[in-house]
Design an enzyme around this catalytic site. Structure first.
Site, PDB file in Angstrom:
ATOM      1  N   PRO A  91      -6.655  13.865  -4.967  1.00 47.99           N
ATOM      2  CA  PRO A  91      -8.663  13.222  -4.574  1.00 47.99           C
ATOM      3  C   PRO A  91      -7.952  12.235  -3.816  1.00 47.99           C
ATOM      4  CG  PRO A  91      -7.192  13.332  -7.028  1.00 47.99           C
ATOM      5  CD  PRO A  91      -6.094  13.532  -6.371  1.00 47.99           C
ATOM      6  N   GLU A  92      -9.174  12.313  -2.904  1.00 46.40           N
ATOM      7  CA  GLU A  92      -9.460  11.721  -1.345  1.00 46.40           C
ATOM      8  C   GLU A  92     -11.143  11.648  -2.263  1.00 46.40           C
ATOM      9  OE1 GLU A  92      -7.154  10.802   1.151  1.00 46.40           O
ATOM     10  OE2 GLU A  92      -5.485  11.528   0.571  1.00 46.40           O
TER      11      GLU A  92
ATOM     12  N   LYS B 296     -13.342   6.430  -3.985  1.00 42.75           N
ATOM     13  CA  LYS B 296     -12.811   7.814  -4.971  1.00 42.75           C
ATOM     14  C   LYS B 296     -13.141   8.085  -6.709  1.00 42.75           C
ATOM     15  CE  LYS B 296      -8.527   6.607  -2.942  1.00 42.75           C
ATOM     16  NZ  LYS B 296      -7.957   6.816  -3.108  1.00 42.75           N
TER      17      LYS B 296
ATOM     18  N   ARG C 133       2.436   4.989  -2.944  1.00 40.37           N
ATOM     19  CA  ARG C 133       2.533   5.648  -1.897  1.00 40.37           C
ATOM     20  C   ARG C 133       3.400   5.988  -0.919  1.00 40.37           C
ATOM     21  NH1 ARG C 133      -1.424   2.230  -1.749  1.00 40.37           N
ATOM     22  NH2 ARG C 133      -2.116   0.432  -1.984  1.00 40.37           N
TER      23      ARG C 133
END
Ligand SMILES: [Zn+2]
Length: 267
Positions: free
Chosen positions: A2-3, A51, A251
């Site tokens: 999800p972005e 977000k 990351r």
């Protein structure tokens, strides 16, 4: 993953289905909200901020959620089978007479006063899909710390809100630099182009869950330049795409060592 675009579309679907309706069921499955019950209140609106999702209900309350890596809100008709995951992953259920919204794997779920929303979203930089989008301010914030690696600067929601690992990687590729290049080393004009490309990509994708950064073709096998393409040839230069995961930090980076210049990890 999800972005900002996924959250925007999720919010719009929830808003369309639930806003203005009376909640007939409320089940919040996190310990500190075990006794909270919004049943009998009208759901007012669902708003995305970066977000974050803000679900506002009558009585000055906001259910704040964040999808992080793999959370999701799904909508079901009353007689529909829930398919978003096993029952133990359900964190929230909100229902009206016509729809049931089920929140799966939500790492963040709080019930706050609506007037206290700034405490959870007030730190955010300009929202790429927000009504207050401000490209100049986003560029200023991204460039504020010249020594900071580009990838970090793009992911920092205080700089601009809505970018996750997928867009971070794709934007660095499109700018032909690695995510580890200090922002102060970006050529003139590139920060502005990066920010405007980010805005264009999120706008282009906000209406669909099937994300695409390659906008020059509709080919189903060519959606993203580098993300998820480890060891596959770069579409631009043919060099195998590389992947690096920084453990514990959520990351993930994909990049092409052939056409993206700048520092890169050796393994
Ligand atoms: Zn390449």
């Amino acid at each position: 993953m999800p972005e900002g675009d996924t959250v925007w579309l999720t919010a719009r679907r929830l808003h369309t289905a639930l806003a203005g309706k009376l909640l007939t069921r409320c089940d919040l499955r996190v310990p500190r909200l075990a006794t909270a019950d919004l049943t009998g209140r009208t759901l007012l609106d669902v708003t995305p901020r970066g977000k974050h999702l803000l679900t506002r209900v009558e009585g000055g309350l906001t259910l704040h959620s964040h999808l992080q890596m793999d959370g999701a809100w799904r909508l079901y008709a009353p007689d529909e089978r829930w398919s978003g995951g096993p029952g133990h992953q359900i964190r929230a259920i909100l229902a009206t007479t016509t729809h049931t919204a089920v929140g799966y794997r939500l790492p963040v779920l709080d019930l706050i006063r609506t007037i206290d929303e700034p405490s959870v979203v007030g730190h955010l930089g300009p929202d790429l899909l927000g009504p207050d989008w401000d490209a100049e301010e986003a560029v200023r914030r991204v460039c504020a710390d010249p020594a900071r690696p580009l990838g970090e600067a793009l992911l920092d929601q205080r700089n601009l809100a809505g970018i996750g690992n997928v867009y971070k990687c794709e934007l660095a590729f499109m700018a032909r630099v690695t995510p580890w290049l200090p922002v102060g080393d970006l050529p003139p004009g590139v920060p502005e182009r990066l920010v405007s490309t980010a805005h264009r990509l999120l706008e282009a994708n906000k209406e669909r869950f099937d994300r695409r950064t390659i906008l020059t073709t509709d080919r189903p096998d060519r959606k993203l330049y580098v993300y998820g393409r480890k060891n596959q040839p770069c579409y631009r230069c043919g060099t195998p795409v590389r992947r690096k995961e920084e453990t514990g930090r959520d990351r993930i980076s994909y990049w092409c060592p052939g056409c993206q210049s700048g520092p890169a990890p050796s393994n």
